[in-house]
Design a protein around this motif. Structure first.
Motif, PDB file in Angstrom:
ATOM      1  N   THR A 342       0.849  -1.194   0.000  1.00  0.00           N
ATOM      2  CA  THR A 342       0.000   0.000   0.000  1.00  0.00           C
ATOM      3  C   THR A 342       0.881   1.240   0.000  1.00  0.00           C
ATOM      4  N   ILE A 343       0.617   2.155  -0.939  1.00  0.00           N
ATOM      5  CA  ILE A 343       1.377   3.402  -1.031  1.00  0.00           C
ATOM      6  C   ILE A 343       0.617   4.459  -0.245  1.00  0.00           C
ATOM      7  N   TRP A 344       1.191   4.868   0.880  1.00  0.00           N
ATOM      8  CA  TRP A 344       0.555   5.855   1.748  1.00  0.00           C
ATOM      9  C   TRP A 344       1.103   7.241   1.482  1.00  0.00           C
ATOM     10  N   ARG A 345       0.270   8.246   1.687  1.00  0.00           N
ATOM     11  CA  ARG A 345       0.719   9.625   1.637  1.00  0.00           C
ATOM     12  C   ARG A 345       1.645   9.896   2.825  1.00  0.00           C
ATOM     13  N   ASP A 346       2.667  10.711   2.598  1.00  0.00           N
ATOM     14  CA  ASP A 346       3.630  11.014   3.654  1.00  0.00           C
ATOM     15  C   ASP A 346       2.916  11.725   4.808  1.00  0.00           C
ATOM     16  N   PRO A 347       2.988  11.181   6.023  1.00  0.00           N
ATOM     17  CA  PRO A 347       2.287  11.815   7.141  1.00  0.00           C
ATOM     18  C   PRO A 347       3.009  13.016   7.729  1.00  0.00           C
ATOM     19  N   GLU A 348       4.243  13.259   7.326  1.00  0.00           N
ATOM     20  CA  GLU A 348       5.000  14.382   7.879  1.00  0.00           C
ATOM     21  C   GLU A 348       4.672  15.668   7.132  1.00  0.00           C
ATOM     22  N   SER A 349       4.739  16.775   7.834  1.00  0.00           N
ATOM     23  CA  SER A 349       4.513  18.092   7.239  1.00  0.00           C
ATOM     24  C   SER A 349       5.870  18.678   6.866  1.00  0.00           C
ATOM     25  N   ARG A 350       6.088  18.863   5.561  1.00  0.00           N
ATOM     26  CA  ARG A 350       7.343  19.428   5.069  1.00  0.00           C
ATOM     27  C   ARG A 350       7.040  20.574   4.117  1.00  0.00           C
ATOM     28  N   THR A 351       7.940  21.559   4.108  1.00  0.00           N
ATOM     29  CA  THR A 351       7.802  22.666   3.179  1.00  0.00           C
ATOM     30  C   THR A 351       8.299  22.246   1.795  1.00  0.00           C
ATOM     31  N   LEU A 352       7.898  23.015   0.771  1.00  0.00           N
ATOM     32  CA  LEU A 352       8.337  22.712  -0.586  1.00  0.00           C
ATOM     33  C   LEU A 352       9.846  22.819  -0.709  1.00  0.00           C
ATOM     34  N   ALA A 353      10.448  23.790  -0.004  1.00  0.00           N
ATOM     35  CA  ALA A 353      11.902  23.946  -0.055  1.00  0.00           C
ATOM     36  C   ALA A 353      12.608  22.722   0.529  1.00  0.00           C
ATOM     37  N   GLU A 354      12.085  22.184   1.612  1.00  0.00           N
ATOM     38  CA  GLU A 354      12.685  20.985   2.220  1.00  0.00           C
ATOM     39  C   GLU A 354      12.593  19.799   1.273  1.00  0.00           C
ATOM     40  N   LEU A 355      11.433  19.632   0.629  1.00  0.00           N
ATOM     41  CA  LEU A 355      11.254  18.512  -0.294  1.00  0.00           C
ATOM     42  C   LEU A 355      12.190  18.625  -1.494  1.00  0.00           C
ATOM     43  N   ALA A 356      12.282  19.841  -2.057  1.00  0.00           N
ATOM     44  CA  ALA A 356      13.140  20.030  -3.226  1.00  0.00           C
ATOM     45  C   ALA A 356      14.613  19.805  -2.864  1.00  0.00           C
ATOM     46  N   ASP A 357      15.043  20.288  -1.713  1.00  0.00           N
ATOM     47  CA  ASP A 357      16.424  20.093  -1.292  1.00  0.00           C
ATOM     48  C   ASP A 357      16.730  18.615  -1.090  1.00  0.00           C
ATOM     49  N   ALA A 358      15.787  17.881  -0.489  1.00  0.00           N
ATOM     50  CA  ALA A 358      16.002  16.444  -0.297  1.00  0.00           C
ATOM     51  C   ALA A 358      16.067  15.718  -1.633  1.00  0.00           C
ATOM     52  N   ALA A 359      15.231  16.137  -2.601  1.00  0.00           N
ATOM     53  CA  ALA A 359      15.245  15.484  -3.914  1.00  0.00           C
ATOM     54  C   ALA A 359      16.578  15.695  -4.621  1.00  0.00           C
ATOM     55  N   VAL A 360      17.145  16.903  -4.529  1.00  0.00           N
ATOM     56  CA  VAL A 360      18.441  17.173  -5.149  1.00  0.00           C
ATOM     57  C   VAL A 360      19.527  16.308  -4.515  1.00  0.00           C
TER      58      VAL A 360
END
Length: 427
Positions: A342-360
């Protein structure tokens, strides 16, 4: 007493429920790299983007909820939410997951009858009664009043179970706490009662003790000549001023009741409630002034951990629901695919900047593109559309110019130049 009710228990349930979102399913039949499109179609056909919340809320509030998987008139699977008020299951001997029988009992307003359906692995039995009450206690005490219901395709109210197994799946909340389930708010009910009692005392103090009572000493009070009763010389009114001609009369007022201890009692109980239920304190108290993002994230750590625990338990049940749905379709490969996920939505609250930095950073570490997009919170459907757009953009991108050769170096043949351009375009 109505004004003193503060439903903190509802917030304790809403906090994890609003973070329980299913984005899709993976099956190992294709390597488990992408979300299964057939499973997504089943999910959308049954409106489970919205109705899955009924199951999650039902389990969180009532300890358990059920999903029933049946074959529709068009041959497609029909998935419905069932409440423990109308639905019950019996497990196989020695097991708490393999269901041996399921029973649904409800009031049919169309026929003005109380109906019951019993599912067994090899058969389905239909019953009806004219009794108005629809409860499991009535079912046990009034067995003689039930008659087989002669539906089309049945013999004496009995039909063959086409799936060969009971088409019900249970969603048990906090099975590790109690084998029959444990509701989210059961731990905090005494604290909720304490908060309500403190609020009752606070409102009573506000009404009867917060207003400053005035007094007068040395004042002659007249009597009614008819009744002989004392006549009230002054009336408490915000627009009135007490005065008298007698210079010996003294006026004063009593101190009002201090409401701060009542408020602190409510705040203390609310903090206990937050600690026991692992609900972030700022959800309950709203005190987020001059609080850093790291502090807010740390405050939500307990809630995120709780949500992930619910995802593990409910995820097993959703995978079983999908296996039953594919059994309805005759897809035996996915009906027994126990490597489903089952693919669940991420339960943590993260900002767009945090997500983009982690992706890089993940890209630099060699994490595949699709996995990085999932980490950024995109759904499998959004990722699929982005893959098509990426391929389209790559086709429209201009071909890379060949690298000019240094002066004095012999020219290369056309195949070498073309090959270098292809490598540049692929990069």
């Amino acid at each position: 007493m109505k004004l003193a009710r503060a439903n903190w228990a509802g917030l304790v349930i809403d906090a994890p429920a609003e973070r329980l979102g299913v984005d899709g399913f993976r099956f190992g039949v294709d390597g488990g790299k992408t979300a299964d499109q057939d499973a997504n179609r089943i999910w959308q056909e049954n409106h489970l983007d919205a109705d899955s919340d009924l199951i999650h809320y039902g389990a969180l509030v009532q300890r358990r909820a059920y999903a029933l998987v049946e074959r529709g008139t068009d041959g497609r699977p029909v998935i419905t939410h069932e409440t423990p008020r109308q639905f019950a299951v019996e497990y196989e001997q020695g097991s708490r997951r393999r269901i041996a029988a399921a029973l649904k009992l409800w009031r049919d307003d169309w026929t003005n009858m109380t109906r019951a359906t019993l599912w067994l692995p090899g058969s389905i039995h239909y019953f009806a009664t004219r009794r108005e009450a629809a409860g499991f206690a009535v079912l046990r005490s009034e067995l003689r009043t039930w008659d087989p219901l002669m539906l089309p395709g049945t013999t004496d109210g009995t039909a063959t179970n086409p799936l060969g197994r009971v088409p019900a799946v249970d969603f048990v909340n906090r099975r590790n706490r109690r084998i029959t389930g444990f509701a989210e708010h059961e731990d905090i009910l005494p604290i909720q009662d304490r908060i309500n009692l403190s609020l009752i005392n606070l409102i009573a103090a506000m009404r009867y003790g917060a207003f400053r009572q005035r007094w007068a000493a040395g004042l002659e009070v007249d009597e009614d000549p008819v009744t002989g009763q004392k006549i009230q010389p002054f009336q408490l009114d915000i627009k009135s001023l007490w005065t008298t001609d007698d210079h010996e009369v003294r006026f004063g007022e009593f101190a009002s009741t201090d409401l701060v201890p009542y408020v602190k009692a409510v705040e203390s109980a609310t903090q206990d409630l937050a600690a026991i239920s692992r609900t972030p304190p700022h959800y309950l108290l709203g005190q987020v002034v001059n609080v850093s993002g790291d502090a807010l994230k740390a405050a939500e750590t307990g809630l995120v951990s709780k949500v992930r625990d619910r995802q593990r338990n409910f995820g097993e049940s959703w995978e079983q629901v999908m296996r039953l749905a594919f059994r309805v379709l005759g897809d035996e490969q996915r009906a027994v695919a126990y490597d489903a996920e089952t693919i669940w939505r991420d339960p943590e609250s993260r900002t767009l900047a945090e997500l983009a930095d982690a992706a890089v950073k993940h890209g630099a570490a060699g994490v595949p593109w699709r996995q990085r997009m999932e980490g950024m919170g995109y759904t499998p459907q959004e990722i699929g559309r982005m893959e098509i757009d990426r391929a389209h953009d790559a086709m429209l991108a201009p071909a890379a110019e060949p690298t000019p050769l240094p002066t004095g170096q012999p020219p290369q043949d056309s195949r070498a130049v073309i090959g270098r351009g292809d490598v540049a375009q692929a990069a």
